[in-house]
Design a protein around this motif. Structure first.
Motif, PDB file in Angstrom:
ATOM      1  N   SER A 215      13.848   4.897 -17.887  1.00 41.30           N
ATOM      2  CA  SER A 215      13.817   6.289 -18.363  1.00 41.30           C
ATOM      3  C   SER A 215      12.685   6.553 -19.354  1.00 41.30           C
ATOM      4  O   SER A 215      12.056   7.614 -19.315  1.00 41.30           O
ATOM      5  N   GLU A 216      12.394   5.563 -20.228  1.00 43.05           N
ATOM      6  CA  GLU A 216      11.334   5.753 -21.232  1.00 43.05           C
ATOM      7  C   GLU A 216       9.970   5.874 -20.552  1.00 43.05           C
ATOM      8  O   GLU A 216       9.136   6.683 -20.931  1.00 43.05           O
ATOM      9  N   HIS A 217       9.754   5.021 -19.548  1.00 43.19           N
ATOM     10  CA  HIS A 217       8.448   4.987 -18.889  1.00 43.19           C
ATOM     11  C   HIS A 217       8.289   6.164 -17.939  1.00 43.19           C
ATOM     12  O   HIS A 217       7.194   6.701 -17.789  1.00 43.19           O
ATOM     13  N   SER A 218       9.400   6.602 -17.364  1.00 45.45           N
ATOM     14  CA  SER A 218       9.362   7.822 -16.567  1.00 45.45           C
ATOM     15  C   SER A 218       9.007   8.994 -17.478  1.00 45.45           C
ATOM     16  O   SER A 218       8.203   9.854 -17.124  1.00 45.45           O
TER      17      SER A 218
ATOM     18  N   GLY B 218       0.822  -1.214   0.000  1.00 47.14           N
ATOM     19  CA  GLY B 218       0.000   0.000   0.000  1.00 47.14           C
ATOM     20  C   GLY B 218       0.856   1.266   0.000  1.00 47.14           C
ATOM     21  O   GLY B 218       0.352   2.370   0.197  1.00 47.14           O
ATOM     22  N   LYS B 219       2.159   1.109  -0.220  1.00 51.68           N
ATOM     23  CA  LYS B 219       3.057   2.272  -0.243  1.00 51.68           C
ATOM     24  C   LYS B 219       3.390   2.598  -1.707  1.00 51.68           C
ATOM     25  O   LYS B 219       2.623   2.273  -2.590  1.00 51.68           O
ATOM     26  N   ARG B 220       4.560   3.175  -1.956  1.00 55.03           N
ATOM     27  CA  ARG B 220       4.981   3.455  -3.330  1.00 55.03           C
ATOM     28  C   ARG B 220       6.096   2.511  -3.746  1.00 55.03           C
ATOM     29  O   ARG B 220       7.022   2.267  -2.982  1.00 55.03           O
ATOM     30  N   ILE B 221       5.988   2.006  -4.987  1.00 52.35           N
ATOM     31  CA  ILE B 221       7.106   1.264  -5.569  1.00 52.35           C
ATOM     32  C   ILE B 221       7.741   2.156  -6.627  1.00 52.35           C
ATOM     33  O   ILE B 221       7.045   2.648  -7.526  1.00 52.35           O
ATOM     34  N   ALA B 222       9.054   2.375  -6.526  1.00 54.60           N
ATOM     35  CA  ALA B 222       9.807   3.001  -7.624  1.00 54.60           C
ATOM     36  C   ALA B 222      10.339   1.816  -8.412  1.00 54.60           C
ATOM     37  O   ALA B 222      11.248   1.119  -7.976  1.00 54.60           O
ATOM     38  N   LEU B 223       9.701   1.541  -9.558  1.00 54.18           N
ATOM     39  CA  LEU B 223       9.950   0.272 -10.252  1.00 54.18           C
ATOM     40  C   LEU B 223      10.993   0.386 -11.364  1.00 54.18           C
ATOM     41  O   LEU B 223      10.765   1.049 -12.364  1.00 54.18           O
TER      42      LEU B 223
ATOM     43  N   ALA C 138      10.941   9.344  -9.454  1.00 58.23           N
ATOM     44  CA  ALA C 138      10.076   8.311  -8.864  1.00 58.23           C
ATOM     45  C   ALA C 138      10.049   8.445  -7.335  1.00 58.23           C
ATOM     46  O   ALA C 138       9.087   8.042  -6.694  1.00 58.23           O
ATOM     47  N   LEU C 139      11.093   9.021  -6.755  1.00 52.62           N
ATOM     48  CA  LEU C 139      11.130   9.198  -5.302  1.00 52.62           C
ATOM     49  C   LEU C 139      10.402  10.473  -4.866  1.00 52.62           C
ATOM     50  O   LEU C 139       9.724  10.486  -3.842  1.00 52.62           O
ATOM     51  N   THR C 140      10.548  11.555  -5.637  1.00 53.10           N
ATOM     52  CA  THR C 140      10.001  12.849  -5.180  1.00 53.10           C
ATOM     53  C   THR C 140       8.618  13.156  -5.748  1.00 53.10           C
ATOM     54  O   THR C 140       7.950  14.051  -5.244  1.00 53.10           O
ATOM     55  N   TYR C 141       8.189  12.433  -6.805  1.00 59.57           N
ATOM     56  CA  TYR C 141       6.903  12.717  -7.455  1.00 59.57           C
ATOM     57  C   TYR C 141       5.813  12.914  -6.407  1.00 59.57           C
ATOM     58  O   TYR C 141       5.746  12.136  -5.470  1.00 59.57           O
ATOM     59  N   PRO C 142       4.940  13.894  -6.503  1.00 61.21           N
ATOM     60  CA  PRO C 142       4.738  14.816  -7.627  1.00 61.21           C
ATOM     61  C   PRO C 142       5.658  16.047  -7.597  1.00 61.21           C
ATOM     62  O   PRO C 142       5.492  16.921  -8.457  1.00 61.21           O
ATOM     63  N   GLU C 143       6.562  16.094  -6.641  1.00 61.54           N
ATOM     64  CA  GLU C 143       7.449  17.259  -6.599  1.00 61.54           C
ATOM     65  C   GLU C 143       8.659  17.076  -7.491  1.00 61.54           C
ATOM     66  O   GLU C 143       9.047  15.947  -7.791  1.00 61.54           O
ATOM     67  N   ARG C 144       9.265  18.187  -7.876  1.00 61.52           N
ATOM     68  CA  ARG C 144      10.561  18.153  -8.561  1.00 61.52           C
ATOM     69  C   ARG C 144      11.573  18.842  -7.663  1.00 61.52           C
ATOM     70  O   ARG C 144      11.266  19.857  -7.054  1.00 61.52           O
TER      71      ARG C 144
END
Ligand code: NDP
Ligand code: MG
Length: 353
Positions: free
Chosen positions: A130-133, A96-101, A267-273
Motif C-alpha cells: 500500500s505504501e509503494h502504491s 516482458g508483461k506486467r508484474i503486480a508485485l 496495480a491491475l488496472t493502471y493507468p486506469e481507475r
C-alpha cells in the motif's frame, strides 16, 4: 478481457486478488498455492484456471517457475510470502508483461537483480504494497514506471523535483508500549494487527516494525531513492498510505480507507481507475489524522534496516534472511519477541566482520 496469473492464491493477498479479479471481470488463467489444499480446491472450482499447481508437491518448485515465466497472462501477481518468492519473481521479470508485485522480500534480498532483469525484458513492475502504491500514485505524472529502461541508474530525486519519500507506518499492535511490556508477548498477541488482516510472517514483521524496514529497502529499489531520502512516520489511522515531498515543500499524499483490495486493483488496472470494493473515507467521522516519531528503543528493527540499506545489498540480504529465521523461531516458541531484533543484529554484525 485481461488475464492474470496469481502466485500464492491462497494467502491474504492472493484471496483478495481473486476477489478483485472477479469484480473487474478479469480471467485468472493460472494460480499456485503451497500447502492449503482445501482452499486451493475451492478456488480452482470457482475460477477454473487453465493451470493450477501446488508448489509443495514433488517437482512443484520447477512448475512454479515455469508458470511464472510461461503462463502467457497479461499480469503476474506475486503474492508468495518471503524469499521463497525470489526465483518465481525473477522468472516473472523475464516475461516482458506486467508484474503486480506484493512479495517484497525478493526486492530486499536481490533488488538490483530483480529491477535489472525487469528492465532488460521490458517488464513493468507495479507495486501492490500500500505504501509503494501510494508513492507510485503520487509520482504518476513524473515517471510512469521505474523499471523501464530509460530510467536506469537515474534517481527519482534527480530531475523530478522530489526531495523525499515519506512512508507511513501504523505502528503495529504494540505501538506506545515499552520494552518491559513486550518481554512476554506471545505469537498470538503479535499476530493481532489493529488495521490489517495479513499473513503470519508480515504480521510479525509489522509488530517488530521490520515490515517498515523491508519497505524502506523495497522503496529504494522501486523508486531509485537513497535511504537518507526516505523517511518513516507513524500514522496510526492508516488513512494516508504514504507521501512524496517535492523540492518546493509541497507534499502529495494518497489516502483511502485501509483495504488492500484498492492497491491490488490499481496495480491491475493502471493507468486506469475503476470502481472498487473499497469504502470511501468518511472524513467527518474520522475527525483527525495523527502522526508520531518511530520509537527506536522498543522497535530497533527499523534502525537495523536503515543501517543495512546504507551498507549495501549484501547486508540487506543477510538482514532479510536473519529476519525470516527469527520470525520462524518466534512463531515456534523458540525465542522471545525481544530476541528477534537481537538475532538480526548479531547476524548482520557478523556479516560486517
Ligand atoms: P500469506 O502467508 O497469507 O500467503 C502466502 C502465499 O504464498 C500462500 O498462498 C502460500 O500458500 C504461498 N506460499 C507459502 N510458502 C511458499 C513457498 N515456500 N513456496 C511457494 N508458495 C508459498 O502472505 P500474505 O498474502 O500476507 O503476503 C504475501 C506477500 O505480500 C508478502 O511478501 C508480504 O510481505 C506482501 N504484502 C502483504 C500484505 C498483506 O496485507 N497481506 C500487504 C503488503 C505486502 P499456502 O497458503 O497454500 O501454503
Ligand atoms: Mg505495506
Amino acid at each position: 478481457m485481461k488475464t492474470l496469473t496469481i502466485l500464492g492464491s491462497t494467502g491474504s493477498i492472493g484471496t483478495q486478488t481473486l476477489e478483485v479479479a472477479a469484480s473487474l471481470g478479469y480471467k485468472v488463467i493460472a494460480m499456485t498455492a503451497h500447502s492449503n489444499l482445501e482452499l486451493f480446491e475451492q478456488q480452482k472450482n470457482k475460477f477454473k484456471p487453465e493451470t493450477a499447481i501446488l508448489s509443495s508437491e514433488p517437482g512443484g518448485e520447477d512448475k512454479l517457475i515455469d508458470i511464472a515465466k510461461n503462463s502467457g497472462a497479461d499480469i503476474i501477481v506475486t503474492a508468495i510470502s518471503g524469499m521463497a518468492g525470489l526465483a518465481p519473481t525473477l522468472a516473472a521479470c523475464e516475461t516482458g508483461k506486467r508484474i503486480a508485485l506484493a512479495n517484497k522480500e525478493p526486492l530486499v534480498c536481490a533488488g538490483e537483480q530483480v529491477m535489472q532483469t525487469a528492465r532488460r525484458y521490458g517488464t513493468e513492475i507495479i507495486p501492490v504494497d500500500s505504501e509503494h502504491s501510494a508513492i507510485f500514485q503520487c509520482i504518476e505524472n513524473k515517471t510512469k514506471n521505474m523499471s523501464r529502461s530509460s530510467d536506469e541508474g537515474k534517481c527519482l530525486n534527480e530531475g523530478h523535483q522530489i526531495s523525499k519519500l515519506i512512508l507511513t507506518a501504523s505502528g503495529g499492535p504494540f505501538r506506545g508500549k515499552t520494552r518491559k511490556e513486550l518481554e512476554n508477548i506471545t505469537p498470538k498477541e503479535a499476530l493481532r494487527h489493529p488495521n490489517w488482516n495479513m499473513g503470519e510472517k508480515i504480521s510479525i514483521d509489522s509488530a517488530t516494525m521490520m515490515n517498515k524496514g523491508l519497505e524502506l529497502i523495497e522503496a529504494m529499489h522501486l523508486f531509485s531513492m537513497p535511504p537518507d531520502k526516505i523517511e518513516v512516520i507513524i500514522h496510526p489511522e492508516s488513512i494516508i498510505h504514504s507521501m512524496v515531498e517535492y523540492t518546493d515543500g509541497s507534499v502529495i499524499a494518497q489516502l483511502s480507507t485501509p483495504d488492500m483490495r484498492l492497491p491490488i486493483q490499481y496495480a491491475l488496472t493502471y493507468p486506469e481507475r475503476k470502481t472498487s470494493l473499497t469504502k470511501p473515507i468518511n472524513f467527518a467521522k474520522l475527525g483527525k489524522l495523527t502522526f508520531e516519531k518511530p520509537d527506536p528503543d522498543t522497535f530497533p528493527c527499523l534502525e537495523l534496516a536503515y543501517r543495512a540499506a546504507k551498507q549495501g545489498p549484501k547486508t540487506c540480504r543477510i538482514l532479510n534472511e536473519a529476519n525470516e529465521e527469527a520470525v520462524e523461531l518466534f512463531l515456534n516458541g523458540k525465542i522471545g519477541f525481544l530476541e528477534i531484533p537481537q538475532y538480526i543484529e548479531d547476524r548482520t554484525n557478523k556479516c560486517l566482520l
